[in-house]
Design a protein around this motif. Structure first.
Motif, PDB file in Angstrom:
ATOM      1  N   ASN A 169     -11.888  -0.594  -3.243  1.00 25.06           N
ATOM      2  CA  ASN A 169     -10.819  -0.774  -4.228  1.00 25.06           C
ATOM      3  C   ASN A 169      -9.965  -2.012  -3.965  1.00 25.06           C
ATOM      4  O   ASN A 169      -8.793  -2.070  -4.327  1.00 25.06           O
ATOM      5  CB  ASN A 169      -9.929   0.467  -4.278  1.00 25.06           C
ATOM      6  CG  ASN A 169     -10.671   1.640  -4.880  1.00 25.06           C
ATOM      7  OD1 ASN A 169     -11.594   1.451  -5.690  1.00 25.06           O
ATOM      8  ND2 ASN A 169     -10.313   2.839  -4.479  1.00 25.06           N
ATOM      9  N   HIS A 170     -10.571  -3.008  -3.338  1.00 17.71           N
ATOM     10  CA  HIS A 170      -9.857  -4.258  -3.065  1.00 17.71           C
ATOM     11  C   HIS A 170      -9.230  -4.833  -4.334  1.00 17.71           C
ATOM     12  O   HIS A 170      -8.073  -5.254  -4.345  1.00 17.71           O
ATOM     13  CB  HIS A 170     -10.823  -5.267  -2.434  1.00 17.71           C
ATOM     14  CG  HIS A 170     -10.448  -6.691  -2.634  1.00 17.71           C
ATOM     15  ND1 HIS A 170      -9.397  -7.274  -1.969  1.00 17.71           N
ATOM     16  CD2 HIS A 170     -10.954  -7.645  -3.450  1.00 17.71           C
ATOM     17  CE1 HIS A 170      -9.286  -8.536  -2.355  1.00 17.71           C
ATOM     18  NE2 HIS A 170     -10.220  -8.779  -3.254  1.00 17.71           N
ATOM     19  N   SER A 171     -10.014  -4.829  -5.412  1.00 16.71           N
ATOM     20  CA  SER A 171      -9.518  -5.437  -6.653  1.00 16.71           C
ATOM     21  C   SER A 171      -8.337  -4.664  -7.225  1.00 16.71           C
ATOM     22  O   SER A 171      -7.583  -5.193  -8.045  1.00 16.71           O
ATOM     23  CB  SER A 171     -10.639  -5.529  -7.689  1.00 16.71           C
ATOM     24  OG  SER A 171     -11.081  -4.222  -8.013  1.00 16.71           O
ATOM     25  N   GLY A 172      -8.176  -3.413  -6.792  1.00 18.18           N
ATOM     26  CA  GLY A 172      -7.063  -2.611  -7.308  1.00 18.18           C
ATOM     27  C   GLY A 172      -5.847  -2.668  -6.406  1.00 18.18           C
ATOM     28  O   GLY A 172      -4.828  -2.043  -6.676  1.00 18.18           O
ATOM     29  N   MET A 173      -5.934  -3.429  -5.332  1.00 24.01           N
ATOM     30  CA  MET A 173      -4.832  -3.484  -4.380  1.00 24.01           C
ATOM     31  C   MET A 173      -3.823  -4.546  -4.826  1.00 24.01           C
ATOM     32  O   MET A 173      -3.632  -5.564  -4.186  1.00 24.01           O
ATOM     33  CB  MET A 173      -5.381  -3.805  -2.985  1.00 24.01           C
ATOM     34  CG  MET A 173      -4.375  -3.567  -1.877  1.00 24.01           C
ATOM     35  SD  MET A 173      -5.170  -3.696  -0.270  1.00 24.01           S
ATOM     36  CE  MET A 173      -3.743  -3.989   0.766  1.00 24.01           C
ATOM     37  N   THR A 174      -3.210  -4.269  -5.947  1.00 25.46           N
ATOM     38  CA  THR A 174      -2.294  -5.236  -6.542  1.00 25.46           C
ATOM     39  C   THR A 174      -0.903  -4.620  -6.661  1.00 25.46           C
ATOM     40  O   THR A 174      -0.724  -3.428  -6.424  1.00 25.46           O
ATOM     41  CB  THR A 174      -2.763  -5.641  -7.946  1.00 25.46           C
ATOM     42  OG1 THR A 174      -2.837  -4.457  -8.745  1.00 25.46           O
ATOM     43  CG2 THR A 174      -4.120  -6.304  -7.900  1.00 25.46           C
ATOM     44  N   PHE A 210      -1.172  -9.841  -5.148  1.00 25.18           N
ATOM     45  CA  PHE A 210      -2.583  -9.526  -5.012  1.00 25.18           C
ATOM     46  C   PHE A 210      -2.935  -9.325  -3.547  1.00 25.18           C
ATOM     47  O   PHE A 210      -2.258  -9.846  -2.660  1.00 25.18           O
ATOM     48  CB  PHE A 210      -3.450 -10.690  -5.517  1.00 25.18           C
ATOM     49  CG  PHE A 210      -3.389 -10.905  -6.991  1.00 25.18           C
ATOM     50  CD1 PHE A 210      -4.056 -10.067  -7.865  1.00 25.18           C
ATOM     51  CD2 PHE A 210      -2.665 -11.974  -7.510  1.00 25.18           C
ATOM     52  CE1 PHE A 210      -4.003 -10.282  -9.232  1.00 25.18           C
ATOM     53  CE2 PHE A 210      -2.605 -12.188  -8.872  1.00 25.18           C
ATOM     54  CZ  PHE A 210      -3.279 -11.345  -9.739  1.00 25.18           C
ATOM     55  N   CYS A 211      -4.045  -8.604  -3.316  1.00 28.15           N
ATOM     56  CA  CYS A 211      -4.696  -8.658  -2.023  1.00 28.15           C
ATOM     57  C   CYS A 211      -5.782  -9.706  -2.175  1.00 28.15           C
ATOM     58  O   CYS A 211      -6.612  -9.614  -3.081  1.00 28.15           O
ATOM     59  CB  CYS A 211      -5.299  -7.322  -1.629  1.00 28.15           C
ATOM     60  SG  CYS A 211      -6.223  -7.421  -0.084  1.00 28.15           S
ATOM     61  N   ALA A 212      -5.769 -10.716  -1.333  1.00 34.88           N
ATOM     62  CA  ALA A 212      -6.696 -11.837  -1.493  1.00 34.88           C
ATOM     63  C   ALA A 212      -7.734 -11.883  -0.378  1.00 34.88           C
ATOM     64  O   ALA A 212      -8.197 -12.934   0.016  1.00 34.88           O
ATOM     65  CB  ALA A 212      -5.926 -13.147  -1.564  1.00 34.88           C
ATOM     66  N   GLU A 213      -8.055 -10.719   0.165  1.00 37.60           N
ATOM     67  CA  GLU A 213      -9.099 -10.669   1.196  1.00 37.60           C
ATOM     68  C   GLU A 213      -9.910  -9.425   0.908  1.00 37.60           C
ATOM     69  O   GLU A 213      -9.342  -8.331   0.849  1.00 37.60           O
ATOM     70  CB  GLU A 213      -8.452 -10.585   2.579  1.00 37.60           C
ATOM     71  CG  GLU A 213      -9.418 -10.546   3.732  1.00 37.60           C
ATOM     72  CD  GLU A 213     -10.112 -11.874   3.947  1.00 37.60           C
ATOM     73  OE1 GLU A 213      -9.400 -12.883   4.093  1.00 37.60           O
ATOM     74  OE2 GLU A 213     -11.353 -11.893   3.936  1.00 37.60           O
ATOM     75  N   TYR A 214     -11.221  -9.585   0.731  1.00 38.21           N
ATOM     76  CA  TYR A 214     -12.033  -8.432   0.373  1.00 38.21           C
ATOM     77  C   TYR A 214     -11.901  -7.353   1.448  1.00 38.21           C
ATOM     78  O   TYR A 214     -12.175  -7.599   2.617  1.00 38.21           O
ATOM     79  CB  TYR A 214     -13.497  -8.830   0.186  1.00 38.21           C
ATOM     80  CG  TYR A 214     -14.330  -7.641  -0.189  1.00 38.21           C
ATOM     81  CD1 TYR A 214     -14.184  -7.047  -1.442  1.00 38.21           C
ATOM     82  CD2 TYR A 214     -15.215  -7.068   0.705  1.00 38.21           C
ATOM     83  CE1 TYR A 214     -14.906  -5.920  -1.784  1.00 38.21           C
ATOM     84  CE2 TYR A 214     -15.938  -5.953   0.371  1.00 38.21           C
ATOM     85  CZ  TYR A 214     -15.782  -5.371  -0.871  1.00 38.21           C
ATOM     86  OH  TYR A 214     -16.488  -4.261  -1.210  1.00 38.21           O
ATOM     87  N   CYS A 215     -11.462  -6.166   1.038  1.00 37.90           N
ATOM     88  CA  CYS A 215     -11.121  -5.140   2.028  1.00 37.90           C
ATOM     89  C   CYS A 215     -11.747  -3.794   1.705  1.00 37.90           C
ATOM     90  O   CYS A 215     -11.259  -2.767   2.136  1.00 37.90           O
ATOM     91  CB  CYS A 215      -9.596  -5.021   2.125  1.00 37.90           C
ATOM     92  SG  CYS A 215      -8.796  -4.663   0.561  1.00 37.90           S
ATOM     93  N   GLY A 216     -12.820  -3.807   0.923  1.00 36.75           N
ATOM     94  CA  GLY A 216     -13.483  -2.542   0.636  1.00 36.75           C
ATOM     95  C   GLY A 216     -13.503  -2.237  -0.849  1.00 36.75           C
ATOM     96  O   GLY A 216     -13.126  -3.073  -1.676  1.00 36.75           O
ATOM     97  N   ILE A 224      -8.467  -6.242   7.491  1.00 38.46           N
ATOM     98  CA  ILE A 224      -7.704  -7.426   7.100  1.00 38.46           C
ATOM     99  C   ILE A 224      -7.447  -7.386   5.591  1.00 38.46           C
ATOM    100  O   ILE A 224      -8.351  -7.154   4.798  1.00 38.46           O
ATOM    101  CB  ILE A 224      -8.451  -8.722   7.465  1.00 38.46           C
ATOM    102  CG1 ILE A 224      -8.701  -8.782   8.974  1.00 38.46           C
ATOM    103  CG2 ILE A 224      -7.666  -9.955   7.015  1.00 38.46           C
ATOM    104  CD1 ILE A 224      -9.451 -10.028   9.411  1.00 38.46           C
ATOM    105  N   HIS A 225      -6.204  -7.572   5.219  1.00 39.79           N
ATOM    106  CA  HIS A 225      -5.815  -7.765   3.822  1.00 39.79           C
ATOM    107  C   HIS A 225      -5.153  -9.138   3.735  1.00 39.79           C
ATOM    108  O   HIS A 225      -4.994  -9.818   4.747  1.00 39.79           O
ATOM    109  CB  HIS A 225      -4.844  -6.672   3.373  1.00 39.79           C
ATOM    110  CG  HIS A 225      -5.378  -5.279   3.536  1.00 39.79           C
ATOM    111  ND1 HIS A 225      -6.187  -4.676   2.619  1.00 39.79           N
ATOM    112  CD2 HIS A 225      -5.210  -4.375   4.540  1.00 39.79           C
ATOM    113  CE1 HIS A 225      -6.500  -3.446   3.029  1.00 39.79           C
ATOM    114  NE2 HIS A 225      -5.921  -3.250   4.196  1.00 39.79           N
ATOM    115  N   ASP A 226      -4.735  -9.507   2.533  1.00 38.57           N
ATOM    116  CA  ASP A 226      -4.078 -10.811   2.392  1.00 38.57           C
ATOM    117  C   ASP A 226      -3.015 -10.722   1.307  1.00 38.57           C
ATOM    118  O   ASP A 226      -3.311 -10.375   0.168  1.00 38.57           O
ATOM    119  CB  ASP A 226      -5.124 -11.871   2.045  1.00 38.57           C
ATOM    120  CG  ASP A 226      -4.537 -13.277   2.065  1.00 38.57           C
ATOM    121  OD1 ASP A 226      -4.952 -14.064   2.910  1.00 38.57           O
ATOM    122  OD2 ASP A 226      -3.663 -13.576   1.227  1.00 38.57           O
TER     123      ASP A 226
END
Ligand code: CUA
Length: 337
Positions: free
Chosen positions: A186-191, A178-184, A143-145
């Motif tokens: 590199n979640h914070s880099g999923m921008t 942004f990706c607003a769902e913790y997804c692993g 799940i991503h957001d």
């Protein structure tokens, strides 16, 4: 309404002020009651403090009037929050008919986007200002957001399902995605960025980025490769499955006696789990294509079946073709939602 208020993100879509107004209302109500309760508390503490060590307070009996009042007033306030929130929610999750369509596939850890006209993007989305843009989103893994704060647009993308939202940007510029769902890891880099352009610039950008086949055309090729047409050809050849031309957007009667609205999600389900909702008059003979087609390919097949409504994969869809007559403020359908 925004801009001069700190702590509020930039606003660049038609939803921004609506979402902000609701938030200000929620904050206002919260602040009002926090202050009221604190003030009453302080007042009572002082007013009814123990004055002598032997003091015995007067007994207090219940009051039905008071209890009714403090039940009904909060109930009404809570219902205004619910009603207002629900209204905005339904508006955001019910895309309008005449929107540009963009397919979004989330993946650890990037956003893959494709326009109905074929252009592909990664972590960037170019859209024209003042046009409604519908996102049809899914994910290959977890799940991503999909979250664009400046548009107040935010929705989970869920494996095995399509999430559909829309927005209309009001201001050219570059906005954070942004990706607003913790997804692993590199979640914070999923921008990424959403780049809002004037219609003319957008047309230039589109024409400068051709070369890729449209999702509908790719879907048509895939449809042939997978041999779908041998059972249900676009115009009814085969005859072992329902005709697909013109089916999108209709309501079909099912074998189970229920009805189903033919949307992206239903087409997807019919490919990955064909037995789930059989159309009336057809047997459970279709094999599943689960695992044989990727999310990207599912999107292409869906796009192809949708394109059959407007005359096939080669015909441009009216929503996707940049029309110089549809400009902000000029479109007669602009305020009909
Ligand atoms: Cu994708 Cu967090």
């Amino acid at each position: 309404m925004q801009g001069w208020i700190p702590l509020v993100p930039e606003s660049a879509s038609t939803f921004s002020w609506k979402v902000d107004a609701l938030y200000f209302y929620l904050s206002g109500v919260t602040l009002f009651f926090a202050l009221l309760i604190s003030a009453v508390l302080i007042f009572f503490v002082i007013r009814y403090r123990r004055r002598t060590p032997y003091e015995i307070p007067r007994p207090v009996a219940g009051s039905h009037k008071l209890e009714t009042l403090w039940t009904i007033i909060p109930f009404i306030i809570a219902m205004t929050m619910f009603g207002w929130g629900a209204r905005i929610y339904f508006e955001q999750y019910k895309p309008p008919e005449n929107a540009i369509e963009v397919y979004v596939v989330g993946k650890q850890w990037m956003w893959k986007l494709q326009h109905a006209t074929g252009q592909r993007e990664i972590n960037e989305l170019h859209v024209p200002v003042g046009r409604k843009v519908k996102l049809i989103m899914t994910t290959e893994d977890v799940i991503h957001d999909f979250f664009v704060p400046a548009f107040r647009t935010k929705a989970d993308v869920i494996p095995g399902r399509y999430t559909t939202i829309w927005f209309e940007a009001t201001k050219p510029g570059r906005y954070h995605l942004f990706c607003a769902e913790y997804c692993g890891m590199n979640h914070s880099g999923m921008t990424g960025s959403v780049i809002v352009m004037e219609q003319r610039e957008f047309d230039d950008w589109l024409s400068g980025n051709t070369g890729s086949t449209t999702p509908a055309t790719a879907g048509q090729q895939l449809y042939q490769t997978l041999g779908c047409a041998s059972c249900h050809g676009a115009t009814g050849e085969g005859g072992r499955g329902p005709t697909l031309a013109g089916v999108f957007g209709t309501t079909q009667d099912l074998q189970s006696g229920q009805k189903v609205a033919v949307d992206e999600a239903y087409i997807r389900e019919s490919i990955t789990n064909p037995q789930a909702k059989l159309v009336l008059g057809f047997g459970p003979i279709m094999p599943t294509f689960q695992g044989q087609v990727s999310e990207d390919q599912l999107v292409q097949l869906v796009a192809y079946i949708k394109s059959l409504n407007t005359g096939g994969a080669t015909a441009p869809t009216t929503a996707a073709s940049p029309s110089p007559t549809v400009r902000p403020g000029a479109s007669p359908t602009r305020n009909i939602r």
